[in-house]
Design a protein around this motif. Structure first.
Motif, mmCIF file in Angstrom:
data_model
loop_
_atom_site.group_PDB
_atom_site.id
_atom_site.type_symbol
_atom_site.label_atom_id
_atom_site.label_comp_id
_atom_site.label_asym_id
_atom_site.label_seq_id
_atom_site.Cartn_x
_atom_site.Cartn_y
_atom_site.Cartn_z
ATOM 1 N N SER A 190 0.841 -1.207 0.000
ATOM 2 C CA SER A 190 0.000 0.000 0.000
ATOM 3 C C SER A 190 0.870 1.248 0.000
ATOM 4 C CB SER A 190 -0.911 0.033 1.229
ATOM 5 O OG SER A 190 -1.945 -0.885 1.107
ATOM 6 N N ALA A 191 1.922 1.233 0.811
ATOM 7 C CA ALA A 191 2.817 2.392 0.889
ATOM 8 C C ALA A 191 3.522 2.629 -0.442
ATOM 9 C CB ALA A 191 3.838 2.195 2.006
ATOM 10 N N LEU A 196 1.611 -1.977 -9.432
ATOM 11 C CA LEU A 196 2.763 -1.314 -8.831
ATOM 12 C C LEU A 196 3.642 -0.751 -9.936
ATOM 13 C CD1 LEU A 196 4.521 -0.574 -6.402
ATOM 14 C CD2 LEU A 196 5.565 -2.827 -6.569
ATOM 15 N N ASP A 197 3.758 0.561 -9.969
ATOM 16 C CA ASP A 197 4.614 1.241 -10.934
ATOM 17 C C ASP A 197 6.027 1.277 -10.355
ATOM 18 O OD1 ASP A 197 5.733 2.855 -12.880
ATOM 19 O OD2 ASP A 197 4.822 4.704 -12.120
ATOM 20 N N PRO A 198 6.992 0.622 -10.986
ATOM 21 C CA PRO A 198 8.351 0.580 -10.437
ATOM 22 C C PRO A 198 8.957 1.968 -10.203
ATOM 23 C CG PRO A 198 8.146 -0.975 -12.246
ATOM 24 C CD PRO A 198 6.879 -0.170 -12.212
ATOM 25 N N LYS A 199 8.674 2.923 -11.096
ATOM 26 C CA LYS A 199 9.203 4.283 -10.936
ATOM 27 C C LYS A 199 8.619 4.926 -9.674
ATOM 28 C CE LYS A 199 9.452 8.736 -13.268
ATOM 29 N NZ LYS A 199 9.002 9.527 -14.405
ATOM 30 N N GLN A 200 7.302 4.780 -9.472
ATOM 31 C CA GLN A 200 6.658 5.339 -8.281
ATOM 32 C C GLN A 200 7.190 4.671 -7.011
ATOM 33 O OE1 GLN A 200 4.578 7.971 -8.023
ATOM 34 N NE2 GLN A 200 4.800 7.707 -5.831
ATOM 35 N N VAL A 234 10.510 5.034 -2.050
ATOM 36 C CA VAL A 234 11.626 4.577 -1.213
ATOM 37 C C VAL A 234 12.633 5.703 -1.002
ATOM 38 C CG1 VAL A 234 13.602 2.994 -1.144
ATOM 39 C CG2 VAL A 234 11.342 2.149 -1.792
ATOM 40 N N VAL A 235 12.939 6.467 -2.047
ATOM 41 C CA VAL A 235 13.880 7.590 -1.922
ATOM 42 C C VAL A 235 13.341 8.614 -0.919
ATOM 43 C CG1 VAL A 235 14.854 9.579 -3.145
ATOM 44 C CG2 VAL A 235 14.983 7.307 -4.157
ATOM 45 N N TRP A 236 12.059 8.938 -1.035
ATOM 46 C CA TRP A 236 11.466 9.895 -0.094
ATOM 47 C C TRP A 236 11.470 9.340 1.326
ATOM 48 C CZ3 TRP A 236 10.118 14.862 0.019
ATOM 49 C CH2 TRP A 236 10.059 15.543 -1.187
#
Length: 181
Positions: A62-63, A132-136, A141-143
């Motif tokens: 979900s996250a 699940l969009d890999p870019k999103q 994860v970066v954020w």
């Protein structure tokens, strides 16, 4: 017509006649969804006994798909989350997977979700919110691991520095009020 014949004759090929193509998202007429019911006595939705109750992805999913809001709701308010899933399943008459994606998207950004639903009613393509969009996912994860902790550190350091060394008074009006020392 045998499969080999239709593959050899491109003008005859209809990919929707092949079993693997065109079947996603289409309900067979004999398949009945295990929709929940509403209990008037308790004012709650009740899961159908044929519904296994399994989500298509976990709270971390979900996250990654929709951000912190659905993640936190699933962790800290699981009962309300489940009631939201059951309500969406019952009112929209969809699967648990589709309901989960839509509830997560709505928890993340209700205005965008409502806009998309209005566009779907006008004939726009339906959005698969479980994808699940890999870019999103990478941006999330970066954020989560980089930018948010850095921002919190900067805010904490600034507040700590201000509390320990408040600096000069910026206005003569404050000196008379006892705000500045």
């Amino acid at each position: 017509m045998p499969l080999f014949d239709c593959l050899c004759k491109p003008h005859v090929l209809n990919i929707y006649s092949l079993p693997a193509f065109g079947s996603f998202g289409k309900k067979s007429p004999s398949t009945k969804l295990p929709l929940p019911t509403f209990d008037d006595a308790t004012q709650r939705y009740v899961k159908n006994p044929l519904d296994d109750g399994k989500y298509p992805y976990d709270a971390v999913g979900s996250a990654l798909r929709h951000g912190p809001s659905p993640f936190l709701t699933r962790i800290f308010n699981a009962d309300e989350y489940e009631q939201g899933i059951l309500k969406y399943m019952g009112t929209a008459k969809v699967t648990r997977a589709e309901a989960t994606g839509n509830v997560d998207a709505k928890l993340n950004n209700v205005l965008d979700w409502q806009y998309q639903k209005m566009e779907e009613k006008k004939g726009k393509p339906k959005v698969d919110y479980t994808k699940l969009d890999p870019k999103q996912a990478a941006l999330t994860v970066v954020w989560a691991l980089g930018i948010t902790p850095l921002t919190l550190y900067v805010i904490s350091s600034t507040l700590s520095q201000f509390n320990n060394e408040p600096g000069p008074c910026v206005s003569k009006a404050f000196e008379g009020l006892g705000i500045c020392s």
